[in-house]
Motif scaffolding. Structure first.
Motif, mmCIF file in Angstrom:
data_model
loop_
_atom_site.group_PDB
_atom_site.id
_atom_site.type_symbol
_atom_site.label_atom_id
_atom_site.label_comp_id
_atom_site.label_asym_id
_atom_site.label_seq_id
_atom_site.Cartn_x
_atom_site.Cartn_y
_atom_site.Cartn_z
ATOM 1 N N THR A 4 11.005 -45.223 -0.478
ATOM 2 C CA THR A 4 11.085 -44.710 -1.836
ATOM 3 C C THR A 4 11.723 -43.331 -1.923
ATOM 4 O OG1 THR A 4 8.869 -43.757 -1.680
ATOM 5 C CG2 THR A 4 9.046 -46.026 -2.493
ATOM 6 N N GLN A 5 11.958 -42.684 -0.816
ATOM 7 C CA GLN A 5 12.559 -41.352 -0.851
ATOM 8 C C GLN A 5 14.045 -41.442 -0.561
ATOM 9 O OE1 GLN A 5 9.841 -39.832 1.965
ATOM 10 N NE2 GLN A 5 11.060 -40.294 3.750
ATOM 11 N N ASP A 338 15.302 -32.837 -4.164
ATOM 12 C CA ASP A 338 15.182 -34.286 -3.988
ATOM 13 C C ASP A 338 13.765 -34.801 -4.223
ATOM 14 O OD1 ASP A 338 17.853 -34.487 -3.395
ATOM 15 O OD2 ASP A 338 17.573 -34.564 -1.218
ATOM 16 N N LEU A 339 12.783 -33.910 -4.211
ATOM 17 C CA LEU A 339 11.386 -34.344 -4.297
ATOM 18 C C LEU A 339 10.606 -33.679 -5.428
ATOM 19 C CD1 LEU A 339 10.522 -34.224 -0.485
ATOM 20 C CD2 LEU A 339 11.149 -36.241 -1.804
ATOM 21 N N ARG A 340 11.174 -32.665 -6.059
ATOM 22 C CA ARG A 340 10.422 -31.893 -7.056
ATOM 23 C C ARG A 340 10.103 -32.730 -8.287
ATOM 24 N NH1 ARG A 340 13.617 -28.035 -7.347
ATOM 25 N NH2 ARG A 340 14.648 -28.369 -9.366
ATOM 26 N N LYS A 341 8.840 -32.623 -8.743
ATOM 27 C CA LYS A 341 8.391 -33.278 -9.970
ATOM 28 C C LYS A 341 7.636 -32.254 -10.808
ATOM 29 C CE LYS A 341 8.044 -37.875 -7.882
ATOM 30 N NZ LYS A 341 7.211 -39.093 -7.685
ATOM 31 N N ASP A 342 7.422 -32.572 -12.067
ATOM 32 C CA ASP A 342 6.720 -31.652 -12.953
ATOM 33 C C ASP A 342 5.356 -31.292 -12.378
ATOM 34 O OD1 ASP A 342 8.827 -31.700 -14.712
ATOM 35 O OD2 ASP A 342 7.912 -33.154 -16.080
ATOM 36 N N LEU A 343 5.022 -30.043 -12.532
ATOM 37 C CA LEU A 343 3.754 -29.541 -12.004
ATOM 38 C C LEU A 343 2.604 -29.922 -12.929
ATOM 39 C CD1 LEU A 343 2.457 -27.740 -9.780
ATOM 40 C CD2 LEU A 343 2.752 -25.816 -11.331
ATOM 41 N N ILE A 344 1.574 -30.501 -12.356
ATOM 42 C CA ILE A 344 0.346 -30.823 -13.082
ATOM 43 C C ILE A 344 -0.740 -29.879 -12.571
ATOM 44 C CG2 ILE A 344 -1.354 -32.585 -13.634
ATOM 45 C CD1 ILE A 344 1.445 -33.189 -14.709
ATOM 46 N N PRO A 345 -1.174 -28.900 -13.380
ATOM 47 C CA PRO A 345 -2.189 -27.950 -12.909
ATOM 48 C C PRO A 345 -3.412 -28.668 -12.352
ATOM 49 C CG PRO A 345 -1.284 -27.223 -14.999
ATOM 50 C CD PRO A 345 -0.730 -28.603 -14.756
ATOM 51 N N GLY A 346 -3.881 -28.193 -11.219
ATOM 52 C CA GLY A 346 -5.030 -28.800 -10.572
ATOM 53 C C GLY A 346 -4.667 -29.799 -9.498
ATOM 54 N N SER A 347 -3.394 -30.241 -9.490
ATOM 55 C CA SER A 347 -2.964 -31.209 -8.490
ATOM 56 C C SER A 347 -2.333 -30.502 -7.298
ATOM 57 C CB SER A 347 -1.949 -32.187 -9.088
ATOM 58 O OG SER A 347 -1.389 -33.005 -8.076
#
Length: 519
Positions: A4-5, A338-347
């Motif tokens: 998947t990457q 290539d791997l960055r996604k939106d930041l979800i606080p707490g994750s």
């Protein structure tokens, strides 16, 4: 590898694994000799009494030349392949030269944190069977009384050994499975355990530097963590050397003012530090208006207030990453494009390429059959403790940290397994409650623990450090209790709030909740 990457990620992992795991892998060659000798490996920063910065660049060529001579001197002291050598000093050139000289002999480097007292140092030296320690003037007295230890002290003695020794002719190619470092766990939840770190671990360290931190060739990178502990050693010394990326060595104590000045004068673009550093500089009004490209945190979960503050103050959000001494980082809010996604606080983010991670029996766990970057094989001379880390079939390594995974494969840290509070059948992670309490303007630091209760099994108690101008009283206690009821859950409020001057922490900054439970 993962399907998947991006293919480029798989190709990079394959290359690193081949390079650092080879049967003839030569640690000194991989860390220093293969790089451009004129390139800068580290910039050492010294701070005088007036707060002025003095900068010294250390090139790969200089590190290679000095480590070859020191290796000869160490060999004359009887150090050879497989022997262990302790290094007790701050972030300075001699530390790096020592590490490389030890590696040239196929010997094993034992990091010793400079805030340790003599018993902690002796335990690690004895556990690792070390007979030689390389240290500095400010630390040498701590070695008094430890039997069977020879010392080399940075300064005239260290310099003379280098000047008077010929360069060693060849460095030992011990192979990817050979130990490079023997590091001890922090002791947050029990007695420290020795973790042998093999040469092939460099593949995982380079992967994190690349994908987790996104350290690029044109970055001014600063990992502010201390190399006496895993994050500072793996990603402030070993990872940058293996990847050919410059890091900054601040040979001075931490202060928000020095941090601000250093970021400004050096034009730091990529910064990594523990949450305690961010919380400290958050209170300093001088820390604002920076333009960092990347900011990362590890060691303890970040509370949401730091993430919110950082966007304006640092020019970017701080991304939380997760790992352990036994593996390095393996779940991250990755910075790489290539791997960055939106930041979800707490994750904590997603599993790093090269690791397959899930939640098993409530714990964050690594699939040993599908994690080629996993390098941990067991604790030093502790087969029973090693066995406790694995499921019965040996497939899963259990971290001891509880967590959960959402439908998008994002991981959320809950607590260390023995920190989970079970009240009337509810499992409550201290971090959830602490994240609410820290938002109160009167609260500077906080830790939550469980206290035995006859009716409920356990109830929550909070230990709170308040701002200097705030008095902890019954009114503030009631405010904090209500804050948790409305900000997290009605049942999870702390039944008692203790106002304390400071929280007990390990030298690496982790809260020692077991000491709070004993109060």
């Amino acid at each position: 590898m993962s399907q998947t990457q991006p293919p480029a990620v798989d190709a990079a992992l394959t290359e690193w694994l081949t390079t650092f795991s080879a049967a003839d892998a030569n640690a000194a060659h991989l860390l220093v000799d293969r790089h451009d000798p004129s390139a800068v490996a580290f910039t050492q920063i010294d701070v005088d009494e007036q707060g002025e910065l003095a900068m010294t660049d250390l090139t790969y060529g200089e590190l290679a030349a000095e480590s070859k001579r020191l290796a000869t001197a160490l060999a004359a002291q009887g150090i050879s392949q497989g022997d262990t050598v302790g290094v007790l000093m701050g972030k300075r050139a001699e530390l790096v030269v020592s590490l490389l000289a030890i590696a040239r002999l196929g010997a094993v480097y034992i990091p010793l944190f400079t805030a340790f007292a003599t018993p902690a140092i002796e335990m690690r030296l004895t556990g690792g069977n070390a007979k030689l320690v390389i240290t500095e003037d400010s630390q040498v007295s701590k070695l008094d009384g430890i039997e069977g230890i020879t010392t080399i002290v940075a300064g005239p003695q260290f310099s003379a050994l280098i000047e008077e020794s010929e360069p060693i002719a060849t460095s030992v190619a011990a192979g990817g499975d050979a130990p490079l470092v023997l590091i001890f766990t922090s002791g947050t939840t029990g007695a420290p355990k020795g973790v042998p770190v093999p040469v092939r671990s460099l593949a995982a360290f380079v992967a994190y530097l690349t994908y987790g931190l996104d350290v690029r060739a044109d970055d001014v990178f600063w990992n502010a963590a201390d190399p006496g502990w895993a994050y500072g050693l793996y990603y402030g010394i070993l990872g940058p050397l293996a990847a050919g990326r410059r890091n900054i060595l601040l040979h001075a104590g931490f202060s928000a003012a020095v941090t601000s000045k250093l970021i400004t004068e050096l034009g730091v673009t990529n910064f990594a530090a523990a949450p305690t550093v961010y919380r400290s500089i958050k209170t300093d009004p001088a820390i604002s208006g920076f333009h960092l490209r990347r900011a990362s945190s590890a060691g303890e979960p970040l509370t949401p207030d730091v993430i919110t503050w950082s966007v304006d103050a640092l020019g970017t959000e701080v991304r939380d990453h997760y790992g352990q001494t036994e593996h390095g980082m393996f779940v991250n809010n990755h910075w790489h494009d290539d791997l960055r996604k939106d930041l979800i606080p707490g994750s904590m983010g997603y599993a790093m390429p090269g690791f397959s991670v899930d939640v098993v029996d409530g714990q964050i766990a690594i699939d040993t059959t599908a994690s080629p970057l996993m390098w941990f094989t067991g604790y030093l001379d502790a087969p029973e403790k090693t066995a406790q880390r694995y499921t019965d079939d040996g497939r899963w390594y259990l971290t001891g940290d509880t967590g959960r995974k959402d439908e998008e494969d994002r991981f959320f840290f809950t607590a260390r397994d023995d920190d989970v509070i079970i009240m009337a059948g509810y499992r409550i992670g201290p971090f959830d409650v602490e994240s609410v309490l820290i938002t109160h303007p009167a609260v500077i630091d906080v830790a939550v623990v469980g206290r035995p209760d006859e009716l409920r099994g356990e109830v929550l108690e909070a230990f709170v450090v308040t701002a200097d101008d705030v008095e902890g009283d019954a009114a503030l206690e009631a405010e904090l209790q209500q804050l948790v009821k409305t900000g997290f859950a009605a049942h999870a409020y702390p039944r008692t709030v203790h106002f304390v001057d400071a929280l007990p922490k390990t030298p690496s900054g982790k809260v020692q909740r077991f000491l709070l439970r004993q109060r």
